[in-house]
Design a protein around this motif. Structure first.
Motif, mmCIF file in Angstrom:
data_model
loop_
_atom_site.group_PDB
_atom_site.id
_atom_site.type_symbol
_atom_site.label_atom_id
_atom_site.label_comp_id
_atom_site.label_asym_id
_atom_site.label_seq_id
_atom_site.Cartn_x
_atom_site.Cartn_y
_atom_site.Cartn_z
ATOM 1 N N PRO A 99 0.897 -1.328 -0.005
ATOM 2 C CA PRO A 99 0.174 -0.035 0.073
ATOM 3 C C PRO A 99 0.756 1.119 -0.083
ATOM 4 O O PRO A 99 1.953 1.439 0.570
ATOM 5 C CB PRO A 99 -0.896 -0.146 1.302
ATOM 6 N N TYR A 100 0.326 2.363 -0.806
ATOM 7 C CA TYR A 100 1.101 3.641 -0.702
ATOM 8 C C TYR A 100 -0.075 4.601 0.017
ATOM 9 O O TYR A 100 -1.146 4.484 -0.453
ATOM 10 C CB TYR A 100 1.547 4.124 -1.846
ATOM 11 N N ILE A 101 0.323 5.197 1.185
ATOM 12 C CA ILE A 101 -0.310 5.871 1.891
ATOM 13 C C ILE A 101 0.117 7.221 1.951
ATOM 14 O O ILE A 101 1.352 7.520 2.513
ATOM 15 C CB ILE A 101 -0.703 5.352 3.274
ATOM 16 N N LEU A 102 -0.313 8.406 1.267
ATOM 17 C CA LEU A 102 -0.191 9.772 1.612
ATOM 18 C C LEU A 102 -1.027 10.388 2.364
ATOM 19 O O LEU A 102 -2.303 10.553 2.198
ATOM 20 C CB LEU A 102 0.189 10.342 0.018
ATOM 21 N N LEU A 103 -0.408 10.916 3.662
ATOM 22 C CA LEU A 103 -1.172 11.765 4.597
ATOM 23 C C LEU A 103 -1.041 13.119 4.125
ATOM 24 O O LEU A 103 -0.004 13.616 3.589
ATOM 25 C CB LEU A 103 -0.716 11.349 5.897
ATOM 26 N N GLU A 104 -2.185 13.985 4.754
ATOM 27 C CA GLU A 104 -2.073 15.349 4.355
ATOM 28 C C GLU A 104 -0.750 16.030 5.105
ATOM 29 O O GLU A 104 -0.377 15.400 5.919
ATOM 30 C CB GLU A 104 -3.584 16.104 4.579
ATOM 31 N N GLU A 105 -0.407 17.114 4.796
ATOM 32 C CA GLU A 105 0.743 17.842 5.252
ATOM 33 C C GLU A 105 0.626 18.146 6.707
ATOM 34 O O GLU A 105 1.628 18.422 7.242
ATOM 35 C CB GLU A 105 1.014 19.090 4.436
ATOM 36 N N THR A 106 -0.764 18.233 7.328
ATOM 37 C CA THR A 106 -0.780 18.396 8.742
ATOM 38 C C THR A 106 -0.550 17.404 9.260
ATOM 39 O O THR A 106 -0.743 17.468 10.621
ATOM 40 C CB THR A 106 -2.311 18.805 8.931
ATOM 41 N N ALA A 107 -0.271 16.113 8.696
ATOM 42 C CA ALA A 107 -0.189 14.966 9.551
ATOM 43 C C ALA A 107 1.129 14.833 10.573
ATOM 44 O O ALA A 107 2.016 15.486 10.222
ATOM 45 C CB ALA A 107 -0.007 13.728 8.867
ATOM 46 N N SER A 108 0.801 14.475 11.529
ATOM 47 C CA SER A 108 1.952 14.582 12.799
ATOM 48 C C SER A 108 2.779 13.130 12.579
ATOM 49 O O SER A 108 2.350 12.151 11.909
ATOM 50 C CB SER A 108 1.387 14.359 14.201
#
Length: 152
Positions: A99-108
């Motif tokens: 899986p490729y998971i891209l979290l938003e730039e606000t992710a910690s």
């Protein structure tokens, strides 16, 4: 509560013929794949098992991440199934999910680690994975990133 799924199939002829299956929204031609000496028309059991495992894993992961409130920007998956042929006996050996998971730039950093844990946990939570466990080796190799400047 039980859920019933029904598949109807037709087959025209012998080993190297083709057939058709229909189950709900799934309607496709089937045959033995070219790699295994067949005509390679439509899909085949090997692709269908991989498709069942991959879609179950992906949907399970998406649901778990949503419940966890993770800021997911993009979720995609590549899965590979390996079939061994020894003495003309075909055995589904393994399925690897990437899986490729891209979290938003606000992710910690905590969000990134939580996403990694869920990517691993989803395999054991998926109904199809549980159905093949013990017969097919299952693995998960997630790639998790945080978006920078709105990338996707």
């Amino acid at each position: 509560m039980n859920h019933s799924f029904v598949l109807k199939a037709e087959w025209d002829g012998g080993r190297n013929s083709e057939g058709r299956i229909e189950a709900g929204q799934l309607k496709t031609a089937i045959s033995i794949p070219k790699e295994m000496g067949g005509p390679g028309i439509g899909t085949n059991p090997d692709e269908m098992l991989l498709g069942a495992a991959a879609t179950c894993y992906l949907i399970t992961l998406a649901a778990m991440m949503e419940r966890a409130g993770l800021p997911v920007q993009k979720l995609s998956l590549e899965s590979e199934g390996i079939v061994d042929v020894t003495n003309n006996i075909f055995t589904y050996v393994s399925i690897a999910h990437k899986p490729y998971i891209l979290l938003e730039e606000t992710a910690s950093e905590k969000d990134l680690e939580h996403a990694r844990k869920l990517a691993e946990k989803a395999e054991g939570s998926c109904m199809i994975s549980r159905a093949v466990a013990g017969n097919v080796a299952l693995s998960t190799m997630p790639r998790i990133e945080k978006s920078e400047n709105g990338e996707s």
